[in-house]
Design a protein around this motif. Structure first.
Motif, PDB file in Angstrom:
ATOM      1  N   SER A   2      -9.206   2.956  10.784  1.00 18.96           N
ATOM      2  CA  SER A   2      -9.061   1.518  10.546  1.00 18.96           C
ATOM      3  C   SER A   2      -8.873   0.773  11.860  1.00 18.96           C
ATOM      4  N   ALA A  44     -11.266  -9.636   6.787  1.00 17.92           N
ATOM      5  CA  ALA A  44     -10.146  -8.825   6.292  1.00 17.92           C
ATOM      6  C   ALA A  44     -10.300  -7.362   6.710  1.00 17.92           C
ATOM      7  N   ARG A  47      -9.565  -7.163  10.376  1.00 16.17           N
ATOM      8  CA  ARG A  47      -8.331  -7.867  10.770  1.00 16.17           C
ATOM      9  C   ARG A  47      -8.600  -8.890  11.871  1.00 16.17           C
ATOM     10  N   SER A 180      -9.501 -10.532  -0.087  1.00 17.96           N
ATOM     11  CA  SER A 180      -9.164 -10.769   1.317  1.00 17.96           C
ATOM     12  C   SER A 180      -7.847 -11.530   1.427  1.00 17.96           C
ATOM     13  N   SER A 182      -5.013 -11.186  -0.730  1.00 20.03           N
ATOM     14  CA  SER A 182      -3.861 -10.293  -0.942  1.00 20.03           C
ATOM     15  C   SER A 182      -4.038  -8.936  -0.254  1.00 20.03           C
ATOM     16  N   ARG A 183      -5.235  -8.722   0.327  1.00 17.77           N
ATOM     17  CA  ARG A 183      -5.600  -7.468   0.994  1.00 17.77           C
ATOM     18  C   ARG A 183      -5.730  -6.302   0.012  1.00 17.77           C
ATOM     19  N   VAL A 186      -8.470  -3.308   0.632  1.00 17.39           N
ATOM     20  CA  VAL A 186      -8.980  -3.314   2.012  1.00 17.39           C
ATOM     21  C   VAL A 186      -9.055  -1.889   2.566  1.00 17.39           C
ATOM     22  N   ASP A 187      -8.000  -1.107   2.383  1.00 12.20           N
ATOM     23  CA  ASP A 187      -7.999   0.261   2.917  1.00 12.20           C
ATOM     24  C   ASP A 187      -9.066   1.129   2.253  1.00 12.20           C
TER      25      ASP A 187
END
Length: 210
Positions: A2, A44, A47, A180, A182-183, A186-187
């Protein structure tokens, strides 16, 4: 892995095939209808709040925009012409350019299609997924703006979309919910993209050298 995505920076913009970078290494393309949340998703995932411009005006991305993660890995923002008011000849140019890009680009390792979870699987989304599947490339659908729905609705839509994708494309397309804001997810998306680009091995290699 990441951390490597966070190194993404603008590389170039291409309006035609001659302007594309050398067809080496790996790249993951991002497609989405206008205002589906593609730029926000790219920001997102990396980052980087201003990496991809977020616009209220549909169809603002009018070129293939390359973001370099490493010298051997790029993210590519495709133009989103879901309903943008652009001249027909420009639409025809983009259709031909994108078709050729998907048919011949050796560096292309996968496609992410960004869809508003409230309006998934429109004609454009299916067309882009079709390009990837025809070429034998993996594709991943991001159901964005999931924060606009409750958890029950998210799960229900995810199940419905997964079923429709399975019927249309078999196991070639994976899907997840994403936000994007609340994320959420994303991972999960980073893992998929990093796997296609081989960033995990690159990250491990860097750690070993360090």
């Amino acid at each position: 892995m990441s951390q490597l995505l966070e190194r993404a920076q603008y590389l170039l913009s291409a309006h035609n095939a001659r302007q594309l970078p050398a067809d080496t290494g790996g790249e993951v393309a991002f497609a989405g209808r206008s205002n589906a949340g593609k730029s926000s998703a790219l920001n997102a995932l990396t980052r980087r709040n201003a990496l991809a411009r977020v616009s209220k005006t549909p169809g603002r991305t009018q070129q293939l925009v390359y973001f370099q993660v490493t010298p051997e890995a790029n993210l590519v923002d495709l133009p989103g012409y879901g309903y943008a008011k652009v001249p027909l000849d420009l639409k025809a140019h983009w259709q031909a350019f994108i078709e050729k890009y998907f048919r011949t680009r050796e560096a292309l390792k996968g496609l992410v299609v960004v869809m508003d979870i409230r309006h998934p699987l429109k004609e454009y989304d299916l067309q882009m997924l079709g390009y990837a599947v025809q070429r034998g490339l993996p594709a991943h659908a991001l159901l964005t703006k999931a924060d606009k729905l409750g958890r029950g609705q998210q799960a229900q839509t995810l199940q419905k979309v997964r079923k429709e994708l399975q019927a249309a494309f078999g196991d070639s397309v994976s899907v997840q919910v994403f936000s994007s804001e609340s994320r959420l997810g994303v991972d999960e998306a980073r893992t998929v993209i990093g796997g296609w680009l081989g960033l995990e091995s690159a990250s491990e290699k860097a750690a070993a050298q360090g």
